[in-house]
Design an enzyme around this catalytic site. Structure first.
Site, PDB file in Angstrom:
ATOM      1  N   CYS A  10      92.102  46.709  50.102  1.00  0.00           N
ATOM      2  CA  CYS A  10      93.195  47.687  50.215  1.00  0.00           C
ATOM      3  C   CYS A  10      92.849  48.649  51.342  1.00  0.00           C
ATOM      4  O   CYS A  10      92.032  48.309  52.211  1.00  0.00           O
ATOM      5  CB  CYS A  10      93.466  48.391  48.886  1.00  0.00           C
ATOM      6  N   ASN A  13      89.768  51.423  49.452  1.00  0.00           N
ATOM      7  CA  ASN A  13      88.799  50.784  48.534  1.00  0.00           C
ATOM      8  C   ASN A  13      88.370  51.745  47.413  1.00  0.00           C
ATOM      9  O   ASN A  13      87.235  51.703  46.964  1.00  0.00           O
ATOM     10  CB  ASN A  13      87.572  50.246  49.297  1.00  0.00           C
ATOM     11  N   CYS A  15      91.260  52.844  45.004  1.00  0.00           N
ATOM     12  CA  CYS A  15      92.277  52.748  43.941  1.00  0.00           C
ATOM     13  C   CYS A  15      92.582  51.302  43.552  1.00  0.00           C
ATOM     14  O   CYS A  15      92.275  50.868  42.446  1.00  0.00           O
ATOM     15  CB  CYS A  15      93.578  53.433  44.378  1.00  0.00           C
ATOM     16  N   ARG A  16      93.217  50.540  44.466  1.00  0.00           N
ATOM     17  CA  ARG A  16      93.724  49.213  44.103  1.00  0.00           C
ATOM     18  C   ARG A  16      92.662  48.122  44.110  1.00  0.00           C
ATOM     19  O   ARG A  16      92.507  47.384  43.132  1.00  0.00           O
ATOM     20  CB  ARG A  16      94.877  48.813  45.042  1.00  0.00           C
ATOM     21  N   SER A  17      91.934  47.987  45.233  1.00  0.00           N
ATOM     22  CA  SER A  17      91.006  46.841  45.301  1.00  0.00           C
ATOM     23  C   SER A  17      89.816  46.957  44.344  1.00  0.00           C
ATOM     24  O   SER A  17      89.333  45.915  43.873  1.00  0.00           O
ATOM     25  CB  SER A  17      90.565  46.549  46.741  1.00  0.00           C
ATOM     26  N   ASP A 118     100.572  51.507  47.016  1.00  0.00           N
ATOM     27  CA  ASP A 118      99.491  52.484  46.950  1.00  0.00           C
ATOM     28  C   ASP A 118      99.787  53.549  45.879  1.00  0.00           C
ATOM     29  O   ASP A 118     100.775  54.279  46.002  1.00  0.00           O
ATOM     30  CB  ASP A 118      99.407  53.128  48.343  1.00  0.00           C
TER      31      ASP A 118
HETATM   32  P1  4NP Z   1      93.659  52.459  47.963  1.00  0.00           P
HETATM   33  O1  4NP Z   1      94.393  53.871  47.889  1.00  0.00           O
HETATM   34  O2  4NP Z   1      93.950  51.892  49.340  1.00  0.00           O
HETATM   35  O3  4NP Z   1      94.327  51.678  46.879  1.00  0.00           O
HETATM   36  O4  4NP Z   1      92.210  52.706  47.724  1.00  0.00           O
HETATM   37  C1  4NP Z   1      94.193  54.898  48.808  1.00  0.00           C
HETATM   38  C2  4NP Z   1      93.109  55.723  48.677  1.00  0.00           C
HETATM   39  C3  4NP Z   1      92.939  56.774  49.563  1.00  0.00           C
HETATM   40  C4  4NP Z   1      93.857  56.980  50.570  1.00  0.00           C
HETATM   41  C5  4NP Z   1      94.929  56.130  50.698  1.00  0.00           C
HETATM   42  C6  4NP Z   1      95.095  55.085  49.823  1.00  0.00           C
HETATM   43  N1  4NP Z   1      93.677  58.069  51.449  1.00  0.00           N
HETATM   44  O5  4NP Z   1      94.589  58.292  52.276  1.00  0.00           O
HETATM   45  O6  4NP Z   1      92.672  58.777  51.370  1.00  0.00           O
END
Ligand code: 4NP
Length: 147
Positions: A10, A13, A15-17, A118
């Site tokens: 993602c 790294n 939240c989702r992955s 996201d």
């Molecule tokens: P992820 O979510 O891609 O599922 O880990 C996010 C985590 C942090 C951010 C964006 C998406 N950020 O902008 O910090």
């Protein structure tokens, strides 16, 4: 499809992955494959998963609290057979580092055609929806390996 090493990708790294890694590990622990996750951005390198992802996984009996965020790198194309991305932006970022058609062919949206959106700016309920979507996709992939 044959069984192989799986990398979940993602953006951050956190939240989702990490959820996808934990869920895939949970359902494939009898298969002796490597499962990992990475982010296409490096803002959270070294961090534990988001507390909402840790909590959602824990509700479903999966512990992801030990995971640490890392950046996706070109070497990952050599270590993994399947690279599952959460959304189209992740897809574009990963494909930028591909060095061959074989590399490109490893990259797929985890949900096939839809995206795992996201949840970073969303509520805890969104993390539950993300969990459900990822879990269904992981089960679907593992079922396709059995034939
Ligand atoms: P992820 O979510 O891609 O599922 O880990 C996010 C985590 C942090 C951010 C964006 C998406 N950020 O902008 O910090």
């Amino acid at each position: 499809m044959k069984k192989g090493n799986v990398l979940m990708v993602c953006l951050g790294n956190i939240c989702r992955s990490p959820l996808a890694q934990g869920i895939f590990e949970h359902y494939s622990n009898h298969l002796s494959i490597k499962v990992d996750s990475a982010g296409t951005a490096n803002y959270h390198t070294g961090n534990a998963p988001d507390s909402r992802s840790i909590k959602t996984a824990a509700i479903h009996g999966i512990d992801i609290s030990h995971q640490q965020a890392r950046h996706f790198i070109a070497t990952d194309f050599r270590l993994f057979d399947y690279i599952y991305v959460m959304d189209q932006e992740n897809m574009e970022n990963v494909l930028k580092l591909a060095q061959s058609e074989a590399d490109k062919n490893k990259v797929k949206l985890l949900l096939g055609s839809a995206e795992v959106e996201d949840p970073y700016y969303g509520s805890e309920q969104e993390f539950e929806l993300v969990f459900d979507k990822i879990e269904k996709a992981c089960k679907h992939i593992l079922a396709s390996w059995k034939h």
